[in-house]
Enzyme design. Structure first.
Site, PDB file in Angstrom:
ATOM      1  N   LYS A   4      -2.131  12.167  14.057  1.00  0.00           N
ATOM      2  CA  LYS A   4      -1.906  10.914  14.781  1.00  0.00           C
ATOM      3  C   LYS A   4      -0.923  11.125  15.935  1.00  0.00           C
ATOM      4  CE  LYS A   4      -3.075   8.054  10.809  1.00  0.00           C
ATOM      5  NZ  LYS A   4      -2.669   7.287   9.623  1.00  0.00           N
ATOM      6  N   GLN A  55       2.622   5.119   6.883  1.00  0.00           N
ATOM      7  CA  GLN A  55       1.575   5.901   6.220  1.00  0.00           C
ATOM      8  C   GLN A  55       1.578   5.603   4.721  1.00  0.00           C
ATOM      9  OE1 GLN A  55      -0.673   7.706   7.869  1.00  0.00           O
ATOM     10  NE2 GLN A  55      -1.719   8.459   6.064  1.00  0.00           N
ATOM     11  N   ASP A 108      -2.275  -1.114  12.137  1.00  0.00           N
ATOM     12  CA  ASP A 108      -3.165  -0.832  11.007  1.00  0.00           C
ATOM     13  C   ASP A 108      -4.027  -2.045  10.665  1.00  0.00           C
ATOM     14  OD1 ASP A 108      -3.364   1.662   9.751  1.00  0.00           O
ATOM     15  OD2 ASP A 108      -1.351   1.486   8.892  1.00  0.00           O
TER      16      ASP A 108
HETATM   17  N1  GUN Z   1      -3.426   6.394   4.432  1.00  0.00           N
HETATM   18  C1  GUN Z   1      -4.738   6.738   4.467  1.00  0.00           C
HETATM   19  N2  GUN Z   1      -5.373   6.068   5.452  1.00  0.00           N
HETATM   20  C2  GUN Z   1      -4.459   5.278   6.054  1.00  0.00           C
HETATM   21  C3  GUN Z   1      -4.509   4.366   7.151  1.00  0.00           C
HETATM   22  O1  GUN Z   1      -5.541   4.110   7.773  1.00  0.00           O
HETATM   23  N3  GUN Z   1      -3.341   3.769   7.474  1.00  0.00           N
HETATM   24  C4  GUN Z   1      -2.189   4.007   6.793  1.00  0.00           C
HETATM   25  N4  GUN Z   1      -1.089   3.363   7.178  1.00  0.00           N
HETATM   26  N5  GUN Z   1      -2.096   4.849   5.779  1.00  0.00           N
HETATM   27  C5  GUN Z   1      -3.237   5.489   5.415  1.00  0.00           C
END
Ligand code: GUN
Length: 304
Positions: A52, A96, A119
């Protein structure tokens, strides 16, 4: 012949568009900013987060990585979120998941300002999505819509069957498909005679989290199969059930001791009209949509 829906190519296209728009904002003195909070040292989370942050750099988006220890409390996490909420140059906040068990995940996600919730997990954004208002939509289901649209697969009037009802994928995917005028059925672990529903699907979205759960008998020939699952299998018998005769995967399995399989049994793909492979399908879109959401949040917050 079933068409492969190339997630990597579609993600690259979206990221190129975002980069162009970020450059246009830069000429007005605006640089979108994303803060990513990664707690502890979960290996899979570290890989996702690194990717990311790297993509932000490539697209010209400012990024910050905050890495509190595994032992952090809910109150301490809330203080981090409050600080990020108050910072003008931060447009998006991503925590996350999963978080350690002592942290109250829902309380934390609810503390993120909805306009910075890239998100799309905040109840205000979930509500806006369901009310058909402009909103920051969860990245993975938003990616599913982009794959369908950009591959020319008609959504309006199609019967879309979503298997899985998680807050992160299944529910928002159903809502996004409904907003695109699909007829939507949501199935889940308690659905009776699941196959009678999946066999009706023009578009089948599998988001269950179980390796190869959707078998060929559950698929209507010619359907579009969207596989959201990412399951690591280590058992040789299970490997052979899905991939017997696949020399490339056999080599990977022997070398690594595992391979990734989606929620759809790969034997079903041959029956389909089009399908997203695993890996290389929906997974590739999640980061692209995060970048797109960060740009959207920056624009909305700053009035561009
Ligand atoms: N963990 C796995 N996929 C995601 C996601 O799309 N967003 C977040 N914040 N954590 C994750």
């Amino acid at each position: 012949m079933a068409k492969v829906l190339d997630g990597a190519a579609i993600a690259a296209e979206i990221q190129q568009e975002v980069a162009g728009e970020v450059a246009a904002l830069a000429s007005k003195g605006v640089r979108p900013g994303l803060a990513v909070v990664l707690v502890g040292h979960v290996a899979a989370s570290e890989i996702y987060v690194r990717s990311k942050v790297k993509t932000c750099e490539e697209l010209g988006i400012h990024s910050e990585l905050i890495t509190p220890p595994e032992s952090i409390t809910t109150e301490e996490m809330l203080a981090i979120v409050a600080e990020l909420n108050g910072r003008e140059e931060i447009d998006g906040i991503l925590i996350q998941l999963p978080l350690p068990p002592q942290v109250d995940t829902k309380r934390l996600l609810d503390a993120i300002l909805p306009e910075k919730d890239v998100d799309g997990f905040h109840p205000v954004n979930a509500g806006r999505l369901q009310a058909g208002r402009p909103s920051l939509a969860p990245c993975t289901p938003a990616g599913v819509i982009q794959i369908l649209r950009r591959s020319g697969i008609p959504i309006a009037g199609a019967h879309a069957v979503v298997v899985g009802r998680s807050d992160i994928v299944g529910k928002p995917a159903a809502m996004l498909l409904l907003n695109e005028h699909a007829t939507v059925t949501v199935c889940h672990s308690r659905t009776r005679d699941l196959a009678s529903f999946t066999r009706q699907a023009d578009i089948l979205v599998a988001a269950i989290g179980r390796a190869g759960f959707i078998t060929p008998e559950m698929v209507k020939p010619g359907a579009t199969l969207i596989d959201v699952g990412i399951n690591r299998i280590t058992d040789r018998e299970e490997f052979l059930r899905f991939f017997a005769g696949d020399a490339r995967r056999e080599e990977t399995f022997t070398r690594r001791g595992s391979v990734i399989v989606g929620d759809i049994d790969p034997h079903a793909f041959a029956l389909s009209g089009a399908y997203t492979p695993v890996p290389g399908g929906v997974g590739k879109l999640t980061i692209a949509m995060l970048m797109s959401n960060t740009l959207q949040a920056a624009r909305q917050r700053r009035g561009f």
